[in-house]
Design a protein around this motif. Structure first.
Motif, PDB file in Angstrom:
ATOM      1  N   VAL A  14       0.845  -1.203   0.000  1.00  0.00           N
ATOM      2  CA  VAL A  14       0.000   0.000   0.000  1.00  0.00           C
ATOM      3  C   VAL A  14       0.880   1.252   0.000  1.00  0.00           C
ATOM      4  N   GLY A  15       1.910   1.268   0.825  1.00  0.00           N
ATOM      5  CA  GLY A  15       2.826   2.413   0.842  1.00  0.00           C
ATOM      6  C   GLY A  15       3.489   2.631  -0.504  1.00  0.00           C
ATOM      7  N   PHE A  16       3.889   1.546  -1.155  1.00  0.00           N
ATOM      8  CA  PHE A  16       4.513   1.635  -2.476  1.00  0.00           C
ATOM      9  C   PHE A  16       3.546   2.226  -3.497  1.00  0.00           C
ATOM     10  N   VAL A  17       2.303   1.717  -3.503  1.00  0.00           N
ATOM     11  CA  VAL A  17       1.300   2.201  -4.453  1.00  0.00           C
ATOM     12  C   VAL A  17       0.996   3.681  -4.210  1.00  0.00           C
ATOM     13  N   PHE A  18       0.854   4.076  -2.937  1.00  0.00           N
ATOM     14  CA  PHE A  18       0.588   5.481  -2.629  1.00  0.00           C
ATOM     15  C   PHE A  18       1.751   6.357  -3.085  1.00  0.00           C
ATOM     16  N   ALA A  19       2.983   5.920  -2.871  1.00  0.00           N
ATOM     17  CA  ALA A  19       4.143   6.693  -3.313  1.00  0.00           C
ATOM     18  C   ALA A  19       4.189   6.766  -4.838  1.00  0.00           C
ATOM     19  N   LEU A  20       3.866   5.660  -5.493  1.00  0.00           N
ATOM     20  CA  LEU A  20       3.859   5.608  -6.958  1.00  0.00           C
ATOM     21  C   LEU A  20       2.853   6.606  -7.531  1.00  0.00           C
ATOM     22  N   LEU A  21       1.694   6.702  -6.881  1.00  0.00           N
ATOM     23  CA  LEU A  21       0.641   7.611  -7.338  1.00  0.00           C
ATOM     24  C   LEU A  21       0.788   9.020  -6.763  1.00  0.00           C
ATOM     25  N   LYS A  22       1.868   9.229  -6.009  1.00  0.00           N
ATOM     26  CA  LYS A  22       2.166  10.538  -5.389  1.00  0.00           C
ATOM     27  C   LYS A  22       1.021  11.014  -4.497  1.00  0.00           C
ATOM     28  N   LEU A  23       0.473  10.106  -3.717  1.00  0.00           N
ATOM     29  CA  LEU A  23      -0.577  10.407  -2.751  1.00  0.00           C
ATOM     30  C   LEU A  23       0.031  10.466  -1.356  1.00  0.00           C
ATOM     31  N   PRO A  24      -0.587  11.201  -0.442  1.00  0.00           N
ATOM     32  CA  PRO A  24      -0.082  11.195   0.941  1.00  0.00           C
ATOM     33  C   PRO A  24      -0.305   9.817   1.571  1.00  0.00           C
ATOM     34  N   ILE A  25       0.611   9.402   2.405  1.00  0.00           N
ATOM     35  CA  ILE A  25       0.494   8.068   2.999  1.00  0.00           C
ATOM     36  C   ILE A  25      -0.709   8.005   3.935  1.00  0.00           C
TER      37      ILE A  25
END
Length: 55
Positions: A14-25
């Motif tokens: 989930v952290g990887f996907v959020f970082a990939l999409l440039k979303l806040p954790i």
């Protein structure tokens, strides 16, 4: 132990996907916030340990 490892891996994905999409954790961004969550968990565990003694 398996659920702990699966939880960690799920959190990492989930952290990887959020970082990939440039979303806040979706978690506290500071150690103090994380420790607050740990404190809540420990508070529940202490209550579960103490509650039978209070009856």
């Amino acid at each position: 132990m398996n659920e702990i490892i699966l939880s960690l891996l799920t959190g990492m994905v989930v952290g990887f996907v959020f970082a990939l999409l440039k979303l806040p954790i979706p978690a506290p961004p500071a150690l103090a916030g994380i420790m607050g969550i740990v404190g809540i968990y420990l508070g529940v565990k202490v209550f579960q340990w103490v509650a039978p003694l209070l009856k």
